[in-house]
Design a protein around this motif. Structure first.
Motif, PDB file in Angstrom:
ATOM      1  N   LYS A   1      -3.485 -23.873  41.507  1.00 28.33           N
ATOM      2  CA  LYS A   1      -4.539 -23.662  42.504  1.00 28.33           C
ATOM      3  C   LYS A   1      -5.045 -25.007  43.017  1.00 28.33           C
ATOM      4  O   LYS A   1      -5.245 -25.183  44.220  1.00 28.33           O
ATOM      5  N   PHE A   2      -5.230 -25.963  42.103  1.00 26.71           N
ATOM      6  CA  PHE A   2      -5.679 -27.309  42.495  1.00 26.71           C
ATOM      7  C   PHE A   2      -4.664 -27.955  43.443  1.00 26.71           C
ATOM      8  O   PHE A   2      -5.039 -28.557  44.457  1.00 26.71           O
ATOM      9  N   ILE A   3      -3.378 -27.828  43.121  1.00 23.27           N
ATOM     10  CA  ILE A   3      -2.328 -28.403  43.976  1.00 23.27           C
ATOM     11  C   ILE A   3      -2.370 -27.773  45.359  1.00 23.27           C
ATOM     12  O   ILE A   3      -2.325 -28.473  46.377  1.00 23.27           O
ATOM     13  N   LEU A   4      -2.463 -26.440  45.405  1.00 23.24           N
ATOM     14  CA  LEU A   4      -2.484 -25.749  46.698  1.00 23.24           C
ATOM     15  C   LEU A   4      -3.733 -26.100  47.502  1.00 23.24           C
ATOM     16  O   LEU A   4      -3.648 -26.309  48.726  1.00 23.24           O
ATOM     17  N   GLU A   5      -4.871 -26.187  46.849  1.00 26.11           N
ATOM     18  CA  GLU A   5      -6.103 -26.572  47.554  1.00 26.11           C
ATOM     19  C   GLU A   5      -5.991 -27.999  48.083  1.00 26.11           C
ATOM     20  O   GLU A   5      -6.437 -28.284  49.199  1.00 26.11           O
ATOM     21  N   SER A   6      -5.402 -28.885  47.304  1.00 26.05           N
ATOM     22  CA  SER A   6      -5.207 -30.272  47.751  1.00 26.05           C
ATOM     23  C   SER A   6      -4.289 -30.319  48.964  1.00 26.05           C
ATOM     24  O   SER A   6      -4.562 -31.035  49.934  1.00 26.05           O
ATOM     25  N   LEU A   7      -3.213 -29.552  48.911  1.00 22.31           N
ATOM     26  CA  LEU A   7      -2.288 -29.497  50.055  1.00 22.31           C
ATOM     27  C   LEU A   7      -2.976 -28.940  51.293  1.00 22.31           C
ATOM     28  O   LEU A   7      -2.736 -29.404  52.412  1.00 22.31           O
ATOM     29  N   ASP A   8      -3.836 -27.961  51.094  1.00 20.35           N
ATOM     30  CA  ASP A   8      -4.580 -27.383  52.213  1.00 20.35           C
ATOM     31  C   ASP A   8      -5.480 -28.433  52.854  1.00 20.35           C
ATOM     32  O   ASP A   8      -5.489 -28.590  54.075  1.00 20.35           O
TER      33      ASP A   8
ATOM     34  N   MET B   1       4.866 -22.866  43.090  1.00 27.61           N
ATOM     35  CA  MET B   1       4.817 -21.739  44.017  1.00 27.61           C
ATOM     36  C   MET B   1       5.467 -22.055  45.359  1.00 27.61           C
ATOM     37  O   MET B   1       5.817 -21.140  46.096  1.00 27.61           O
ATOM     38  N   LEU B   2       5.597 -23.325  45.663  1.00 25.19           N
ATOM     39  CA  LEU B   2       6.243 -23.730  46.914  1.00 25.19           C
ATOM     40  C   LEU B   2       7.668 -24.169  46.612  1.00 25.19           C
ATOM     41  O   LEU B   2       7.920 -24.835  45.616  1.00 25.19           O
TER      42      LEU B   2
ATOM     43  N   VAL C   1       3.948 -30.003  58.684  1.00 27.96           N
ATOM     44  CA  VAL C   1       2.586 -29.881  58.149  1.00 27.96           C
ATOM     45  C   VAL C   1       1.979 -28.550  58.566  1.00 27.96           C
ATOM     46  O   VAL C   1       1.318 -27.875  57.764  1.00 27.96           O
ATOM     47  N   GLN C   2       2.214 -28.143  59.804  1.00 26.03           N
ATOM     48  CA  GLN C   2       1.718 -26.838  60.286  1.00 26.03           C
ATOM     49  C   GLN C   2       2.320 -25.704  59.444  1.00 26.03           C
ATOM     50  O   GLN C   2       1.617 -24.780  59.038  1.00 26.03           O
ATOM     51  N   ILE C   3       3.612 -25.789  59.189  1.00 26.18           N
ATOM     52  CA  ILE C   3       4.302 -24.766  58.385  1.00 26.18           C
ATOM     53  C   ILE C   3       3.762 -24.777  56.958  1.00 26.18           C
ATOM     54  O   ILE C   3       3.480 -23.725  56.378  1.00 26.18           O
ATOM     55  N   LEU C   4       3.626 -25.974  56.404  1.00 30.17           N
ATOM     56  CA  LEU C   4       3.084 -26.095  55.050  1.00 30.17           C
ATOM     57  C   LEU C   4       1.668 -25.506  54.982  1.00 30.17           C
ATOM     58  O   LEU C   4       1.349 -24.772  54.044  1.00 30.17           O
ATOM     59  N   HIS C   5       0.859 -25.815  55.955  1.00 25.60           N
ATOM     60  CA  HIS C   5      -0.519 -25.302  55.976  1.00 25.60           C
ATOM     61  C   HIS C   5      -0.505 -23.767  55.982  1.00 25.60           C
ATOM     62  O   HIS C   5      -1.267 -23.143  55.227  1.00 25.60           O
ATOM     63  N   ALA C   6       0.356 -23.178  56.788  1.00 26.42           N
ATOM     64  CA  ALA C   6       0.462 -21.707  56.831  1.00 26.42           C
ATOM     65  C   ALA C   6       0.952 -21.157  55.478  1.00 26.42           C
ATOM     66  O   ALA C   6       0.425 -20.152  54.985  1.00 26.42           O
ATOM     67  N   ASP C   7       1.941 -21.815  54.892  1.00 29.12           N
ATOM     68  CA  ASP C   7       2.460 -21.372  53.592  1.00 29.12           C
ATOM     69  C   ASP C   7       1.384 -21.441  52.506  1.00 29.12           C
ATOM     70  O   ASP C   7       1.255 -20.527  51.693  1.00 29.12           O
TER      71      ASP C   7
ATOM     72  N   GLU D   1      -1.254 -18.763  52.875  1.00 30.49           N
ATOM     73  CA  GLU D   1      -0.708 -17.478  52.403  1.00 30.49           C
ATOM     74  C   GLU D   1      -0.812 -17.351  50.882  1.00 30.49           C
ATOM     75  O   GLU D   1      -1.052 -16.273  50.364  1.00 30.49           O
ATOM     76  N   LEU D   2      -0.668 -18.462  50.183  1.00 33.15           N
ATOM     77  CA  LEU D   2      -0.684 -18.440  48.715  1.00 33.15           C
ATOM     78  C   LEU D   2      -2.099 -18.516  48.131  1.00 33.15           C
ATOM     79  O   LEU D   2      -2.304 -18.118  46.979  1.00 33.15           O
ATOM     80  N   LEU D   3      -3.045 -19.057  48.900  1.00 36.30           N
ATOM     81  CA  LEU D   3      -4.416 -19.183  48.371  1.00 36.30           C
ATOM     82  C   LEU D   3      -5.178 -17.895  48.442  1.00 36.30           C
ATOM     83  O   LEU D   3      -5.092 -16.976  48.970  1.00 36.30           O
TER      84      LEU D   3
END
Length: 154
Positions: A50-57, A86-87, A143-149, A152-154
Motif C-alpha cells: 500500500k505504501f509503494i502504491l501510494e508513493s507511486l500515486d 501488484m504491478l 506515467v499516465q498509464i501507471l497513474h491509472a494502474d 485501480e489498485l488503491l
C-alpha cells in the motif's frame, strides 16, 4: 500372563499417552505461532505494498502536474515499480522507466554531486536534460498509464 504384567502395561500406556499428549500440545502451539506469524507477515506485506502504491500515486501526480523533474521521478518510479508485487514491472508500458533509468543511473546524486565542481555539475545537468528530452513524451505517457494502474489498485 496379562494379569502378571497388568500394572507394568498400564504404567507404560499412561506414560505413552502423556508423552503423546505433550507432543500434540507442543505441535498445536507451534502451528498457532506459525499461523500468527503468517498473518503478521501478510499484514506487513500488504502495508508495504500500500505504501509503494501510494508513493507511486503521489510521484505520478507530481510528474503529471509538472511539480517534479522527470529524471528524479523516473529514478523513484523505477525503484518502486521494481519492488511492487501488484504491478507487473515487465509491462510494455513501463519499459521507458527502465530504459531511461539505465541512462540516468550513473549521474551523481546527493553528497557525491556536491563534491563536483560547478563545471562538472553543469555538464551532468546538460547530459541529464538531454536524456529527459529524449524520453519525455514516452515517459509522460507511461506515467499516465501507471497513474491509472495505481488508482485501480488503491
Amino acid at each position: 500372563m496379562l494379569e502378571k504384567y497388568f500394572f507394568e502395561i498400564l504404567v507404560g500406556l499412561i506414560f505413552l499417552i502423556s508423552l503423546l499428549s505433550t507432543l500434540i500440545f507442543f505441535l498445536a502451539k507451534r502451528i498457532q505461532q506459525q499461523s500468527s506469524f503468517a498473518k503478521e507477515s501478510l499484514k506487513n506485506t500488504r502495508e508495504k505494498e500500500k505504501f509503494i502504491l501510494e508513493s507511486l500515486d503521489i510521484i505520478s501526480k507530481a510528474l503529471i502536474q509538472e511539480q517534479c523533474e522527470v529524471s528524479e521521478g523516473c529514478i523513484r518510479i523505477r525503484m518502486l515499480v521494481d519492488k511492487s508485487k501488484m504491478l507487473d514491472s515487465s509491462k510494455k508500458d513501463y519499459e521507458v522507466f527502465f530504459n531511461m533509468y539505465q541512462e540516468l543511473k550513473n549521474f551523481k546524486t546527493h553528497e557525491k554531486r556536491n563534491e563536483l565542481s560547478k563545471q562538472e555539475i553543469m555538464k551532468e545537468d546538460i547530459d541529464r536534460f538531454k536524456v529527459e528530452e529524449k524520453y519525455q513524451a514516452k515517459f509522460l505517457e507511461a506515467v499516465q498509464i501507471l497513474h491509472a494502474d495505481v488508482k485501480e489498485l488503491l
